[in-house]
Scaffold this motif. Sequence first.
Motif, mmCIF file in Angstrom:
data_model
loop_
_atom_site.group_PDB
_atom_site.id
_atom_site.type_symbol
_atom_site.label_atom_id
_atom_site.label_comp_id
_atom_site.label_asym_id
_atom_site.label_seq_id
_atom_site.Cartn_x
_atom_site.Cartn_y
_atom_site.Cartn_z
ATOM 1 N N ASP A 10 0.797 -1.223 0.000
ATOM 2 C CA ASP A 10 0.000 0.000 0.000
ATOM 3 C C ASP A 10 0.834 1.279 0.000
ATOM 4 O O ASP A 10 0.282 2.368 -0.017
ATOM 5 N N ASN A 35 -3.477 -2.838 -2.875
ATOM 6 C CA ASN A 35 -4.191 -3.463 -1.760
ATOM 7 C C ASN A 35 -4.433 -4.941 -2.095
ATOM 8 O O ASN A 35 -4.143 -5.398 -3.195
ATOM 9 N N SER A 56 -0.007 -5.902 5.853
ATOM 10 C CA SER A 56 -0.927 -4.855 6.304
ATOM 11 C C SER A 56 -1.289 -3.930 5.153
ATOM 12 O O SER A 56 -0.531 -3.018 4.821
ATOM 13 N N ASN A 61 -6.467 -7.501 3.533
ATOM 14 C CA ASN A 61 -5.061 -7.508 3.947
ATOM 15 C C ASN A 61 -4.316 -8.629 3.224
ATOM 16 O O ASN A 61 -4.914 -9.438 2.518
ATOM 17 N N SER A 82 7.074 -7.974 5.154
ATOM 18 C CA SER A 82 6.432 -7.320 6.286
ATOM 19 C C SER A 82 7.425 -6.715 7.259
ATOM 20 O O SER A 82 8.574 -7.137 7.334
#
Length: 133
Positions: A10, A35, A56, A61, A82
């Motif tokens: 994102d 997304n 996230s 998600n 991540s």
Amino acid sequence: MAIRAIIADDHTIIREGLKGLLTNKGVDVAAIARNGREAIDLALEHRPDVIIMDISMPDFNGLDATAIVRQKLPHTRVIALSMHSGKKHVDKMFAAGAAGYVLKESAMEELYDAIQEVTRGNVYLSPSIARMY
């Protein structure tokens, strides 16, 4: 033949930076998603070898998107990218079908190594994550 990839994150700077770096390594970046919903749609359209998936993200998600992609495209491998290094996040991503987990603090070479490993059918964990197991 070049590995076909989709990048799902994102943050624009992450998406664009990864696209440039991976392209320079010979990876064919077929699409980029903002997304989880876009990641699913683009995966179905492009049928990539691998998806670099942030956990996230808004509008689905990475965890939910990974589960859907793996159900619909079982040959597409997913690498979680991540900032979360906790065992709970890692376990959930692997339960959803991820084949790799790389921390955002890692060097580009590590992500490239992860892509190589998962496209060979192996599992990849960042070294700091692997020490938890």
